[in-house]
Scaffold this motif. Sequence first.
Motif, PDB file in Angstrom:
ATOM      1  N   ALA A  18      27.300  34.211  45.098  1.00  0.00           N
ATOM      2  CA  ALA A  18      28.492  34.995  44.464  1.00  0.00           C
ATOM      3  C   ALA A  18      28.864  34.448  43.187  1.00  0.00           C
ATOM      4  O   ALA A  18      29.293  35.101  42.266  1.00  0.00           O
ATOM      5  N   GLU A  19      28.747  33.241  43.053  1.00  0.00           N
ATOM      6  CA  GLU A  19      29.054  32.374  41.769  1.00  0.00           C
ATOM      7  C   GLU A  19      28.080  32.942  40.633  1.00  0.00           C
ATOM      8  O   GLU A  19      28.393  33.121  39.490  1.00  0.00           O
ATOM      9  N   ALA A  20      26.738  33.127  40.921  1.00  0.00           N
ATOM     10  CA  ALA A  20      25.823  33.557  40.066  1.00  0.00           C
ATOM     11  C   ALA A  20      26.260  35.190  39.573  1.00  0.00           C
ATOM     12  O   ALA A  20      26.077  35.408  38.694  1.00  0.00           O
ATOM     13  N   ILE A  21      26.591  35.921  40.715  1.00  0.00           N
ATOM     14  CA  ILE A  21      26.975  37.410  40.448  1.00  0.00           C
ATOM     15  C   ILE A  21      28.174  37.132  39.506  1.00  0.00           C
ATOM     16  O   ILE A  21      28.064  38.158  38.579  1.00  0.00           O
ATOM     17  N   LEU A  26      30.750  38.232  34.097  1.00  0.00           N
ATOM     18  CA  LEU A  26      31.667  37.562  33.105  1.00  0.00           C
ATOM     19  C   LEU A  26      30.700  37.771  31.788  1.00  0.00           C
ATOM     20  O   LEU A  26      31.401  38.150  30.819  1.00  0.00           O
ATOM     21  N   LEU A  27      29.410  37.652  31.765  1.00  0.00           N
ATOM     22  CA  LEU A  27      28.725  37.745  30.642  1.00  0.00           C
ATOM     23  C   LEU A  27      28.751  39.150  30.355  1.00  0.00           C
ATOM     24  O   LEU A  27      28.825  39.530  29.145  1.00  0.00           O
ATOM     25  N   GLN A  44      38.898  40.222  31.867  1.00  0.00           N
ATOM     26  CA  GLN A  44      40.101  40.149  32.614  1.00  0.00           C
ATOM     27  C   GLN A  44      40.014  40.158  34.096  1.00  0.00           C
ATOM     28  O   GLN A  44      40.624  39.457  34.954  1.00  0.00           O
ATOM     29  N   ILE A  45      38.832  41.072  34.363  1.00  0.00           N
ATOM     30  CA  ILE A  45      38.406  41.113  36.098  1.00  0.00           C
ATOM     31  C   ILE A  45      37.674  39.892  36.263  1.00  0.00           C
ATOM     32  O   ILE A  45      38.083  39.400  37.276  1.00  0.00           O
ATOM     33  N   PHE A  46      36.672  39.463  35.581  1.00  0.00           N
ATOM     34  CA  PHE A  46      35.515  38.634  35.826  1.00  0.00           C
ATOM     35  C   PHE A  46      35.973  37.480  35.620  1.00  0.00           C
ATOM     36  O   PHE A  46      35.602  36.490  36.210  1.00  0.00           O
ATOM     37  N   GLY A  47      36.790  37.085  34.649  1.00  0.00           N
ATOM     38  CA  GLY A  47      37.116  35.628  34.259  1.00  0.00           C
ATOM     39  C   GLY A  47      38.017  34.961  35.402  1.00  0.00           C
ATOM     40  O   GLY A  47      37.279  33.812  35.883  1.00  0.00           O
ATOM     41  N   PRO A  48      38.884  35.381  35.966  1.00  0.00           N
ATOM     42  CA  PRO A  48      39.408  34.863  37.219  1.00  0.00           C
ATOM     43  C   PRO A  48      38.825  34.753  38.306  1.00  0.00           C
ATOM     44  O   PRO A  48      38.597  33.729  39.125  1.00  0.00           O
ATOM     45  N   GLY A  51      36.272  31.865  37.970  1.00  0.00           N
ATOM     46  CA  GLY A  51      36.971  30.815  38.136  1.00  0.00           C
ATOM     47  C   GLY A  51      37.149  30.327  39.569  1.00  0.00           C
ATOM     48  O   GLY A  51      36.969  29.302  39.822  1.00  0.00           O
ATOM     49  N   ALA A  52      37.603  31.252  40.348  1.00  0.00           N
ATOM     50  CA  ALA A  52      37.763  31.151  41.499  1.00  0.00           C
ATOM     51  C   ALA A  52      36.283  30.589  42.422  1.00  0.00           C
ATOM     52  O   ALA A  52      36.391  29.754  43.186  1.00  0.00           O
ATOM     53  N   LEU A  53      35.374  31.801  42.146  1.00  0.00           N
ATOM     54  CA  LEU A  53      34.004  31.361  42.833  1.00  0.00           C
ATOM     55  C   LEU A  53      33.453  29.867  42.297  1.00  0.00           C
ATOM     56  O   LEU A  53      32.845  29.199  43.136  1.00  0.00           O
ATOM     57  N   PHE A  54      33.814  29.566  41.329  1.00  0.00           N
ATOM     58  CA  PHE A  54      33.372  28.382  40.676  1.00  0.00           C
ATOM     59  C   PHE A  54      33.938  27.226  41.465  1.00  0.00           C
ATOM     60  O   PHE A  54      33.152  26.285  41.797  1.00  0.00           O
ATOM     61  N   VAL A  55      35.252  27.216  41.701  1.00  0.00           N
ATOM     62  CA  VAL A  55      35.871  26.513  42.300  1.00  0.00           C
ATOM     63  C   VAL A  55      35.230  26.422  43.917  1.00  0.00           C
ATOM     64  O   VAL A  55      35.327  25.146  44.593  1.00  0.00           O
TER      65      VAL A  55
END
Length: 114
Positions: A18-21, A26-27, A44-48, A51-55
């Motif tokens: 999911a983090e890779a997707i 985001l790209l 605006q959609i993929f940024g947050p 960020g959540a999936l990164f954490v």
Amino acid sequence: MAVVREKVTRLFVVAAIAEAISWAGLLAGMAVKYGPPGNELGVQIFGPLHGALFVIYGVMVLAVARLHRWSLLATFVALACAVPPFATIAFERWARRRGMLDVTEPTREPAPVG
């Protein structure tokens, strides 16, 4: 304990994918934002979301590293793989090939009595 290891390991794999997707989204959003259309909706959609999936990925790395008793180096590399795009999938595949994500618990030799 094997059930917990299996569930946490499965969640780690899902988080890595999911983090890779989310990186891809985001790209793509950044390409649209800075490209000719100039639309910021993707960022605006993929940024947050990213960020959540990164954490979540970071938390799952720490959980799996503890359950599977990874070395500090392996844990650090897994955490560092969240930074470059798509590296989480590469790390997950590498860890699986090395047996770092096996869910079966090692058999223990019975302790001698006496």
